[in-house]
Design an enzyme around this catalytic site. Structure first.
Site, PDB file in Angstrom:
ATOM      1  N   GLY A  12       0.761  -1.233   0.000  1.00  0.00           N
ATOM      2  CA  GLY A  12       0.000   0.000   0.000  1.00  0.00           C
ATOM      3  C   GLY A  12       0.793   1.284   0.000  1.00  0.00           C
ATOM      4  CG  HIS A 110       3.202  -1.504 -15.400  1.00  0.00           C
ATOM      5  ND1 HIS A 110       2.895  -2.793 -15.006  1.00  0.00           N
ATOM      6  CD2 HIS A 110       4.347  -1.589 -16.140  1.00  0.00           C
ATOM      7  CE1 HIS A 110       3.806  -3.618 -15.515  1.00  0.00           C
ATOM      8  NE2 HIS A 110       4.677  -2.928 -16.198  1.00  0.00           N
ATOM      9  CG  ASP A 147      -7.360  -1.629 -22.550  1.00  0.00           C
ATOM     10  OD1 ASP A 147      -6.867  -1.224 -23.616  1.00  0.00           O
ATOM     11  OD2 ASP A 147      -6.801  -2.486 -21.822  1.00  0.00           O
ATOM     12  N   GLY A 149      -7.450  -5.240 -21.776  1.00  0.00           N
ATOM     13  CA  GLY A 149      -6.168  -5.944 -21.916  1.00  0.00           C
ATOM     14  C   GLY A 149      -5.366  -5.859 -20.623  1.00  0.00           C
TER      15      GLY A 149
END
Ligand code: GRF
Length: 200
Positions: A12, A110, A147, A149
């Protein structure tokens, strides 16, 4: 006020970056309505509780199948008036019905400069192991829309970080978190909150 839900699976620290940005006043017009984890022992849930933020553990295994899980989660967040879903180290692949329910209102952080070291199998330390294996001199972090993907949605913001001689995956991960993730995630949320308040 943009109400956000933050979905977590681990320590976190990205959630903490959002909490700290709101507390310091550098992130405005945003409230963390709910923190949801798929893991009961995720320290991110402790962080939420320490800040008086509602938190819940909602596990895919508690539902008949992925679609039922996705529907429950979508309904639950809509009931809470969530305007933006933030994936911060969330390791569950969200079902398509959930992505449809929050189309264009789910973002993910990411730990690489997408499209490098992204997609199936690239998460957590594995991303940094691959970057060091390839020998890149620059890596970083990306905030993107989610999305259907894996790490394929439109890129919102990126920040580069130098790889240093002698870096281990752990050292590189920490630098990418400190210098990139914890910086651009609150900034990306602010950008979206500003559009929200402008009625866009
Ligand atoms: C971070 O490295 C993030 O980029 C990735 O998962 C990790 C989560 O870390 N998606 P934390 O739970 O926010 O500390």
């Amino acid at each position: 006020m943009l109400k956000i839900a933050v979905l977590v699976s681990g320590g976190g620290t990205n959630l903490q970056a959002i909490i700290d940005a709101i507390d310091s006043g550098s992130l405005t017009g945003v409230s963390i309505e709910l923190v949801v984890s798929n893991r009961e022992n995720a320290y991110a849930l402790t962080r939420a509780k320490e800040h008086g933020i509602d938190s819940e553990c909602i596990k895919p295994s508690d539902h008949a199948d992925r679609s039922a899980y996705g529907q429950y989660l979508a309904d639950h967040l809509k009931e809470r008036g969530i305007g933006l879903v933030v994936l911060a180290g969330f390791l569950v692949v969200l079902p398509e019905n959930f992505v449809d329910a929050f189309e264009g209102r789910i973002i993910n952080i990411h730990p690489s400069l997408i499209p490098s070291f992204s997609g199936d199998g690239f998460y957590g330390l594995k991303v940094h192991e691959a970057a060091l294996e390839r020998g890149v001199k620059v890596t970083g972090a990306t905030v993107h829309f989610v999305d259907k993907g894996c790490d394929t949605g439109p890129i919102i913001m990126q920040k580069a970080v130098y790889v240093e001689p002698g870096d281990t995956p752990e050292i590189l991960q920490k630098r990418v978190m400190e210098q990139a993730e914890w910086v651009i995630l609150p900034q990306a949320i602010q950008m979206i909150a500003n559009r929200h308040s402008d009625g866009q």
